[in-house]
Scaffold this active site. Structure first.
Site, PDB file in Angstrom:
ATOM      1  N   LYS A 160       0.878  -1.172   0.000  1.00  0.00           N
ATOM      2  CA  LYS A 160       0.000   0.000   0.000  1.00  0.00           C
ATOM      3  C   LYS A 160       0.910   1.214   0.000  1.00  0.00           C
ATOM      4  O   LYS A 160       1.543   1.520   1.020  1.00  0.00           O
ATOM      5  CB  LYS A 160      -0.924  -0.007   1.219  1.00  0.00           C
ATOM      6  CG  LYS A 160      -1.755   1.266   1.327  1.00  0.00           C
ATOM      7  CD  LYS A 160      -2.623   1.299   2.572  1.00  0.00           C
ATOM      8  CE  LYS A 160      -3.128   2.715   2.779  1.00  0.00           C
ATOM      9  NZ  LYS A 160      -3.949   2.864   3.992  1.00  0.00           N
ATOM     10  N   GLY A 163      -8.447   9.306   8.606  1.00  0.00           N
ATOM     11  CA  GLY A 163      -8.853   9.475   9.991  1.00  0.00           C
ATOM     12  C   GLY A 163      -9.941  10.508  10.211  1.00  0.00           C
ATOM     13  O   GLY A 163     -10.364  10.730  11.344  1.00  0.00           O
ATOM     14  N   ALA A 166      -9.456   5.416   3.037  1.00  0.00           N
ATOM     15  CA  ALA A 166      -9.314   6.597   3.906  1.00  0.00           C
ATOM     16  C   ALA A 166     -10.560   7.465   3.947  1.00  0.00           C
ATOM     17  O   ALA A 166     -11.246   7.665   2.943  1.00  0.00           O
ATOM     18  CB  ALA A 166      -8.138   7.461   3.510  1.00  0.00           C
ATOM     19  N   GLY A 167     -10.826   7.962   5.145  1.00  0.00           N
ATOM     20  CA  GLY A 167     -11.881   8.948   5.342  1.00  0.00           C
ATOM     21  C   GLY A 167     -13.253   8.368   5.633  1.00  0.00           C
ATOM     22  O   GLY A 167     -14.189   9.109   5.911  1.00  0.00           O
ATOM     23  N   ASN A 178      -9.846   1.886   8.897  1.00  0.00           N
ATOM     24  CA  ASN A 178      -9.219   1.526  10.166  1.00  0.00           C
ATOM     25  C   ASN A 178      -9.865   2.278  11.327  1.00  0.00           C
ATOM     26  O   ASN A 178     -10.508   1.699  12.208  1.00  0.00           O
ATOM     27  CB  ASN A 178      -7.712   1.817  10.083  1.00  0.00           C
ATOM     28  CG  ASN A 178      -6.907   1.290  11.262  1.00  0.00           C
ATOM     29  OD1 ASN A 178      -5.725   1.050  11.140  1.00  0.00           O
ATOM     30  ND2 ASN A 178      -7.514   1.083  12.422  1.00  0.00           N
ATOM     31  N   THR A 179      -9.728   3.606  11.299  1.00  0.00           N
ATOM     32  CA  THR A 179     -10.125   4.408  12.455  1.00  0.00           C
ATOM     33  C   THR A 179     -11.601   4.232  12.800  1.00  0.00           C
ATOM     34  O   THR A 179     -11.954   4.149  13.988  1.00  0.00           O
ATOM     35  CB  THR A 179      -9.834   5.900  12.185  1.00  0.00           C
ATOM     36  OG1 THR A 179      -8.478   6.010  11.724  1.00  0.00           O
ATOM     37  CG2 THR A 179      -9.991   6.731  13.443  1.00  0.00           C
TER      38      THR A 179
END
Lengths: 252, 65
Positions: free
Chosen positions: A92, A153, A180-181, A202-203
């Site tokens: 990645k 994040g 992301a996001g 993830n977050t």
């Protein structure tokens, strides 16, 4: 849809950072059915072996990242180290251009993607929705693209729906992962409904009050969105149209 | 000689990267290495000479998004 020749059992790629505990992380993977785990390389401080044992036990594909790299050279060196450590050609590729937005540096990204593709890496580039950059990354040898939904994040979801739709339409055969996001399962479902092939997050899971339950919700949302896309959704229209038949209505 | 290991100054007697890794207690650890910003694969550690002031990075699997 193959990601460098690999069929994935689930279209959820899940990060391994920021969980309250390793046990909760394992639970999140189990309940979500995620098929890919992202990992990083950091300075040895005595905790690497235990972490690696947990990841190995998940039975998922490992996608090492170059998170935190701010230059092509740093990212390329990190990728080479990751290949030896994780014994995979997958990487990645993140080349960060700005420390507040964590937005990709398109020039460094392309530079690193060219170098790594020539070394037979299988690059998953973390990129923007820019179509010109996407074409350049494909020309460099990338066979997967990972456009961002919103800054890493941030949990803002899909910031530029128009741009993402255009990107999807421009390259219909290229596997694309929204990376992301993503903040809520509805964001992930929408990405899949728009025709994206997978979602990496993830977050949103790790920082939820109940990460394992949120992980399961994401797994279901992604499956629902994917199924909806395959079911050929209706086109929206501005005027109302009655769904109950008008013919046969009583004269009252 | 004095080298930098993961950002910390360290004195080592070893002349090669492989020997230094052992001297620093990482012979059995799951690690990958770089010297002065360049990757040094496992197969090249024994022939990678070290010089005073070299910067060594010793990395291991960690959580990531």
């Amino acid at each position: 849809m193959l990601f460098y020749g690999t069929e994935l059992s689930s279209r959820l790629m899940l990060g391994t950072a920021q969980y309250p505990s390793p046990a909760i992380m394992e639970d999140a993977f189990r309940r979500s059915g995620a098929s890919v785990a992202t990992v990083s390389l950091r300075r040895e401080g005595g905790r690497g072996q235990g972490f690696w044992d947990i990841i190995s036990g998940l039975g998922v594909h490992v996608l090492p990242n170059t998170a935190g790299c701010h230059s092509a050279k740093e990212a390329v060196t990190t990728a080479r180290m990751a290949r030896e450590m994780f014994e995979t050609n997958w990487i990645k590729l993140e080349v960060i251009g700005h420390s507040d937005t964590l937005q990709p540096d398109p020039f460094g990204l392309l530079d690193a993607a060219e170098t790594l593709s020539a070394e037979r890496f299988e690059v998953f580039p973390y990129t923007t929705e820019d179509q010109v950059l996407a074409q350049r990354l494909l020309d460099a040898g990338c066979k997967v693209l990972m456009p961002w939904g919103a800054p890493i994040g941030s949990g803002l979801g899909l910031n530029n729906r128009h741009g993402l739709r255009m990107l999807r339409a421009a390259f219909p055969d290229v596997p694309m992962v929204i990376d992301a996001g993503i903040g809520m399962p509805s964001h992930a479902a929408e990405a899949m409904e728009m025709g994206f092939d997978a979602v990496l997050l993830n977050t949103a899971v790790a920082q939820a009050g109940d990460p394992a339950a949120m992980a399961q919700a994401f797994g279901q949302a992604i499956e629902a969105g994917r199924m909806a896309r395959g079911a050929d959704p209706m086109a929206p229209r501005d005027m109302a149209v009655p769904s109950t038949p008008v013919i046969g209505k009583a004269w009252l | 000689m004095r080298i930098e290991v993961n950002g910390e100054p360290r004195d080592v007697a070893s002349a090669t990267l492989a020997a230094a890794i052992k001297e620093l207690g990482w012979a059995e650890a799951r690690i990958v290495t770089a010297v002065n910003g360049d990757f040094v694969p496992l197969s090249a550690r024994a022939t990678q000479p070290l010089q005073d002031g070299d910067r060594i990075e010793v990395l291991t699997p960690m959580q990531g998004g």
